[in-house]
Motif scaffolding. Structure first.
Motif, mmCIF file in Angstrom:
data_model
loop_
_atom_site.group_PDB
_atom_site.id
_atom_site.type_symbol
_atom_site.label_atom_id
_atom_site.label_comp_id
_atom_site.label_asym_id
_atom_site.label_seq_id
_atom_site.Cartn_x
_atom_site.Cartn_y
_atom_site.Cartn_z
ATOM 1 N N ASP A 42 0.838 -1.275 -0.008
ATOM 2 C CA ASP A 42 -0.012 -0.068 -0.014
ATOM 3 C C ASP A 42 1.198 1.314 -0.109
ATOM 4 O O ASP A 42 2.108 0.983 -0.180
ATOM 5 N N ASN A 43 0.250 2.375 0.100
ATOM 6 C CA ASN A 43 0.922 3.589 0.275
ATOM 7 C C ASN A 43 1.853 4.038 -1.115
ATOM 8 O O ASN A 43 2.938 4.636 -0.693
ATOM 9 N N ALA A 47 7.483 4.094 2.128
ATOM 10 C CA ALA A 47 7.574 3.805 3.614
ATOM 11 C C ALA A 47 7.101 4.824 4.144
ATOM 12 O O ALA A 47 7.186 6.175 3.783
ATOM 13 N N PRO A 48 6.275 4.703 5.299
ATOM 14 C CA PRO A 48 5.992 3.393 5.742
ATOM 15 C C PRO A 48 4.790 2.670 5.144
ATOM 16 O O PRO A 48 4.025 3.378 4.573
ATOM 17 N N ALA A 49 4.721 1.021 4.934
ATOM 18 C CA ALA A 49 3.958 0.604 4.165
ATOM 19 C C ALA A 49 3.476 -0.726 4.915
ATOM 20 O O ALA A 49 4.397 -1.653 5.408
ATOM 21 N N THR A 50 2.385 -1.032 4.581
ATOM 22 C CA THR A 50 1.719 -2.413 4.879
ATOM 23 C C THR A 50 1.599 -3.404 3.580
ATOM 24 O O THR A 50 1.111 -2.685 2.578
ATOM 25 N N THR A 52 0.531 -6.884 2.171
ATOM 26 C CA THR A 52 -0.611 -8.088 2.340
ATOM 27 C C THR A 52 -0.079 -9.106 1.437
ATOM 28 O O THR A 52 0.200 -8.937 0.148
ATOM 29 N N THR A 84 -0.089 -9.991 6.936
ATOM 30 C CA THR A 84 0.124 -8.616 6.615
ATOM 31 C C THR A 84 1.375 -8.389 7.331
ATOM 32 O O THR A 84 1.630 -8.744 8.387
ATOM 33 N N HIS A 85 2.115 -7.287 6.978
ATOM 34 C CA HIS A 85 3.084 -6.863 7.711
ATOM 35 C C HIS A 85 3.442 -5.607 7.277
ATOM 36 O O HIS A 85 3.478 -5.175 6.263
ATOM 37 N N PHE A 86 4.056 -4.708 8.429
ATOM 38 C CA PHE A 86 4.039 -3.343 8.345
ATOM 39 C C PHE A 86 5.648 -2.997 8.257
ATOM 40 O O PHE A 86 6.279 -3.348 9.308
ATOM 41 N N TYR A 87 5.959 -2.432 7.188
ATOM 42 C CA TYR A 87 7.498 -1.992 7.237
ATOM 43 C C TYR A 87 7.706 -0.464 7.452
ATOM 44 O O TYR A 87 7.033 0.195 6.730
ATOM 45 N N THR A 88 8.431 -0.381 8.428
ATOM 46 C CA THR A 88 8.786 1.165 8.701
ATOM 47 C C THR A 88 9.546 1.848 8.069
ATOM 48 O O THR A 88 9.610 3.145 7.841
#
Length: 378
Positions: A42-43, A47-50, A52, A84-88
């Motif tokens: 997404d986004n 960064a930051p992005a989730t 999926t 899902t994972h969130f990358y900062t």
């Protein structure tokens, strides 16, 4: 009679061997798991992005219960089927999926790289294609990171060109007999010319708003302001030795091209003075940089050499040696005065000073790097 007996005996032995190799004696092993996954960032991938993840693994019913283990490449992990994972932070992350089974006792894995872009990154935009996708990155002081422009979908592309005045990217497609055009971010992807006979190398004359490209037997051109996808003009005909790379000398108003089966040629943009400049040169790319032409020369299998010469064909010098395969795409970064080329045997994009000094392996590409083009400093 004896020959017949021997023949019959041989047949019986062969039949017995075939029978002994039946499915009962040598059962076909059960199907195995095949780990696979896809992902969406997404986004706009900044960064930051989730991210999926979708688990596309093939799992036969006979393997028992299945466990999934994900390593997201940033020190974090998970065991869900579709996490899902969130990358900062921005970066290129190697995501690893391991699939284990309880009955067949398998441990199979796959790894893919995902790129989270830096929203504050600046530099010189650089592009390349592996034939099926176009990738975009930046030249700056950071380690190179490339992302695929998913909106651009050629069949078999070898060359690209940048129209810096209009911020457009042109892509030749020898497989589809088309030339495409898009914005530099990959948006507004469209057919520029269709029904083209195997377009290969392409180059832009920004002064006259003309796009030039090589075909199987010559050079053609078209007006980039003309929206008619069939508007094509023959510029060079009767070239039977497979024209490949092409470049425009904007200052002296000339077009240079190199033939895969031999020779570097030049012709004035006004249509006069067609001349074979350097004979008996086999190569795939040519690039005019200031008062020099840069081109590759096939010497032997695994021995491709990057060379330079004056615009009149004199003063030939060697820039790089021991390149694995014919080069398709020479890029030039005017900001750092560097030349870029791809070694398609190793999937490595190389760069060096114009005289060949300070050569380095700059980036390991996805697939063989072709059609390298470089824009202006952002």
């Amino acid at each position: 009679m004896m020959k017949n007996l021997i023949y019959i005996t041989a047949l019986l032995l062969t039949f017995g061997m075939v029978q002994s190799c039946s499915d009962d004696d040598f059962p076909v092993p059960p199907a195995s798991t095949v780990p696979d996954f896809s992902f969406v960032i997404d986004n706009e991938e900044f960064a930051p992005a989730t991210v999926t993840f979708t688990n596309n693994s093939i799992v036969p019913t006979t393997v028992g219960s299945v466990t999934y283990y994900w390593n997201f490449g940033d020190g974090q992990s998970a065991s869900q089927e579709n996490p899902t994972h969130f990358y900062t932070a921005p970066g290129a992350y190697s995501v690893n999926l391991v699939v284990t089974t309880s009955e067949s006792l398998e441990i199979n894995e796959t790894t893919k790289t995902i790129v989270i872009k830096d929203p504050s990154a600046t530099g010189v935009p650089i592009y390349y294609t592996d034939g099926a996708q176009v990738y975009q990155g930046l030249i700056n002081n950071e380690a190179p990171v490339f992302t695929a422009l998913s909106t651009i979908a050629p069949q078999s592309s070898y060359a690209m060109a940048i129209d810096k005045q209009n911020s457009k990217l042109y892509i030749s497609d020898i497989g589809a007999d088309k030339i495409y055009r898009s914005n530099l971010d990959g948006s507004d992807f469209e057919d520029f010319r269709v029904g083209v006979d195997q377009p290969f190398g392409i180059a832009i004359d920004e002064q006259d708003n003309q796009l030039y490209w090589t075909t199987g037997n010559g050079v053609q051109r078209a007006n980039i302001d003309d929206s008619d996808t069939t508007q094509i003009e023959d510029f060079v005909t009767g070239q039977t030795n497979d024209p490949d790379g092409i470049s425009v000398d904007m200052v002296n108003r000339k077009v240079y091209w190199i033939n895969y089966s031999g020779g570097i040629w030049v012709k004035n943009i006004d249509g006069t003075g067609e001349t074979e400049l350097i004979p008996v040169i086999e190569g795939g790319s040519i690039k005019v940089i200031d008062d020099k032409i840069f081109y590759d020369e096939f010497v032997a299998s695994g021995d491709i050499r990057l060379k330079s010469a004056n615009l009149d064909g004199t003063g030939i010098a060697t820039v790089a040696v021991n390149i694995g395969r014919v080069i398709y795409g020479i890029g030039y970064d005017a900001n750092e005065n560097k030349i870029y080329w791809g070694d398609r045997d190793t999937d490595v994009m190389m760069r060096a000073d114009l005289d060949g000094s300070n050569a380095e392996a700059w980036f390991t590409a996805t697939g063989d790097p072709r059609g390298i083009v470089i824009g202006d400093l952002e």
